[in-house]
Design a protein around this motif. Sequence first.
Motif, mmCIF file in Angstrom:
data_model
loop_
_atom_site.group_PDB
_atom_site.id
_atom_site.type_symbol
_atom_site.label_atom_id
_atom_site.label_comp_id
_atom_site.label_asym_id
_atom_site.label_seq_id
_atom_site.Cartn_x
_atom_site.Cartn_y
_atom_site.Cartn_z
ATOM 1 N N SER A 58 0.845 -1.192 0.000
ATOM 2 C CA SER A 58 0.000 0.000 0.000
ATOM 3 C C SER A 58 0.884 1.248 0.000
ATOM 4 O O SER A 58 1.844 1.347 0.774
ATOM 5 N N ASP A 90 0.171 4.115 1.058
ATOM 6 C CA ASP A 90 0.058 4.821 2.340
ATOM 7 C C ASP A 90 1.025 4.261 3.376
ATOM 8 O O ASP A 90 1.425 4.965 4.302
ATOM 9 N N THR A 91 1.394 2.987 3.220
ATOM 10 C CA THR A 91 2.383 2.388 4.119
ATOM 11 C C THR A 91 3.798 2.779 3.723
ATOM 12 O O THR A 91 4.632 3.076 4.577
ATOM 13 N N PRO A 133 3.800 7.454 3.667
ATOM 14 C CA PRO A 133 2.661 7.998 4.414
ATOM 15 C C PRO A 133 2.440 9.479 4.121
ATOM 16 O O PRO A 133 3.398 10.236 3.902
ATOM 17 N N LYS A 134 1.183 9.883 4.084
ATOM 18 C CA LYS A 134 0.868 11.293 3.872
ATOM 19 C C LYS A 134 1.308 12.109 5.074
ATOM 20 O O LYS A 134 1.099 11.714 6.219
ATOM 21 N N ARG A 135 1.939 13.235 4.771
ATOM 22 C CA ARG A 135 2.404 14.127 5.837
ATOM 23 C C ARG A 135 1.334 15.177 6.124
ATOM 24 O O ARG A 135 0.666 15.676 5.208
ATOM 25 N N LYS A 174 11.594 8.395 1.788
ATOM 26 C CA LYS A 174 10.493 9.016 2.557
ATOM 27 C C LYS A 174 10.865 10.455 2.929
ATOM 28 O O LYS A 174 10.858 10.834 4.116
ATOM 29 N N ARG A 211 0.979 14.189 -7.682
ATOM 30 C CA ARG A 211 0.660 13.081 -6.775
ATOM 31 C C ARG A 211 1.615 13.052 -5.586
ATOM 32 O O ARG A 211 1.225 12.720 -4.461
ATOM 33 N N ARG A 253 0.833 14.043 -1.156
ATOM 34 C CA ARG A 253 1.216 13.259 0.018
ATOM 35 C C ARG A 253 1.926 14.125 1.061
ATOM 36 O O ARG A 253 2.512 13.605 2.017
#
Length: 651
Positions: free
Chosen positions: A376, A378-379, A382-384, A555, A582, A586
């Motif tokens: 995923s 999101d894993t 991850p959205k900040r 990240k 995109r 995030r």
Amino acid sequence: MWKRLLLIRGAELAVLALLAAIPLMVDNSYVLGLLTLLAIYGILLIGLDVTVGYLGQVNLAQAAFLGLGAYAAGLCVANFDFGMLAALAAALVVGLIFGTLLAFPALRLEGPQFALATLSFAALSATVLNEWEGLTLGAQGLQVSRPPFLGMTLDAPGFFWLCLLLLALVWMAMRNLLSSQWGRAFEALRDSPIATDAMGVGTYRHMVAGFALASGLGGLAGGLYAFNFQYLQPQSFGWDLMVILLLGVVLGGRKSLWGALVGASLIALLPNLLSNRGLFQIFSAIGLLIALAAGGQGLLKKTTRPFQALAPVAAMGILMVGSLIVENTEDWRKAIFALMLFSVVVGLPEGLMGFAARFLTKLFHIEPPRLPAPASLDTVLPKRTANGGALLELRGLERYFGGVKAVDGVSMTVQAGEIHGLIGPNGSGKSTAVNVISGLYVPTGGDMLLRGKLLPVGSLFKVARTGVARTFQNLQLFGELSALDNVMVALKDVYRSPLPLVLLGLARAEEKRASAAALALLELVGLGDQARSLAKDLTYGDQRFLEIARALARKPELLILDEPAAGLAHPDVNKLMDIIKRIHERGISIILIEHHMDVISELCGVVTVLDGGKIIAAGTAEQVKRDPKVIEAYLGVVDDPAGAAVPAQAG
């Protein structure tokens, strides 16, 4: 998958079982001695291949580490009454220590300088072993007794089985290591040390670790060498052996455990081939046939230039004719080694096993391991939370090159969660500024703060560890790695297994998670279906997107994109803008350097303009486009009859 496992692992077990069974079937001390030497050289060449194949450095010191390990083991038995295991451990440690000590200065050099440094070490080691007669007995030679192993006295077959067992253990440990993040890091730093540091991997520490590991295996092989021959002389570890070892690695095939085994077999047998004219004639004929097959295949597929195909054929032809004319081939051994090395380097750079692997893969239709499902996003990324505030602050930043002020007192603030454009004409200082921010250059003056804390200076590795990732104006991909491996090298917070578990093969679950995470990032940039493709084989646009995916693997809190649209076709530019949107969704802050004003206008909320290393304008894209200083910097100005400033030329 099962077919692949059965063929590859089955071949390993079959060869190991066959070698282990030979002493039960053949009662010949000479043959047993060759097999023992093959196992010892196998360990030695696996270590040498780490530096030559993976690190891409010409290491001329492996024969010296063999000698140091041999003398360390022999002296431990003679002076301290060590058992075999303790003596072999001492030989391994001596190789590790001296390898580490040599690596620290030598690995700061590149290419020929590194080769000369290792050659100097080898010469110095041989001199010390020869002249320190009080310890080594010098040219007189050192007698070594074979100590008991766990209380057992080993005869020739027993010692061979011990050497074969150690080769098998080294094989499995190195297979696990080189297929892990360590192996990818070794290959990455060979292709681009700058990008490796920028990905937070740490070029220097991995190079030192790789060289020390190779040296340790050289020391271990030396201990076995001492107990095999039971007599040591310094001249045994000289120039001739160094050339033979390099020949073994290159001829067998770099970056291949099988290549190391094949190379070990060849160099163990080569002296005997040279002493038997008939065998050497057969060997030369086989070599000529391989050169013809490889050259012909390369010419048919247009992957080989005529010289690259014909030169090895000519060299092996000379070798074949020479084997028919020369009475004593041993007198010509150096010329023979030189011809063989030339033939392989020019005509078969992937070595015998590289050539054979391509053939066997097609013959048995061996498919690569199945990839896991992408994780995923999101894993993985991850959205900040967009909490605003200053993320990056530059205060009076300066970078001078002699009298040239490439960056001259730049003060700029990048807010968290924004796309900040940085534009300017060629030579304005944009790339220099981000090179200073990312740690490639040391600033001449000024301060840089990330979230209010001083940013490290002059270290790509340290800056990457703070949460800053970047791409490069000139692509810095790991060309010999696949797209998937390029991203996996850079993954953050994934690889936690300690080295002993990696060597034991207990980090495979971690590797699977890393593959899934990397696939998610490749899907983000539209390269999910190209995961297995080598980076060098991708289109230029896909290479640009791959570099972005690799940077995202860190990240990052701040992503620096240095002219990502340079050279892209219009459809790829549109795809690039969609990717950047995109990424921004995030919550990742972006500094975008770009010459395409339509890209800047659509993506950037704030734009800073540089010229001559100074800021000449800042504001929205529309504001800076109308600024007279910006128009003059890009286009120059003339006065129209009404006195208004208009562009003198189109940019």
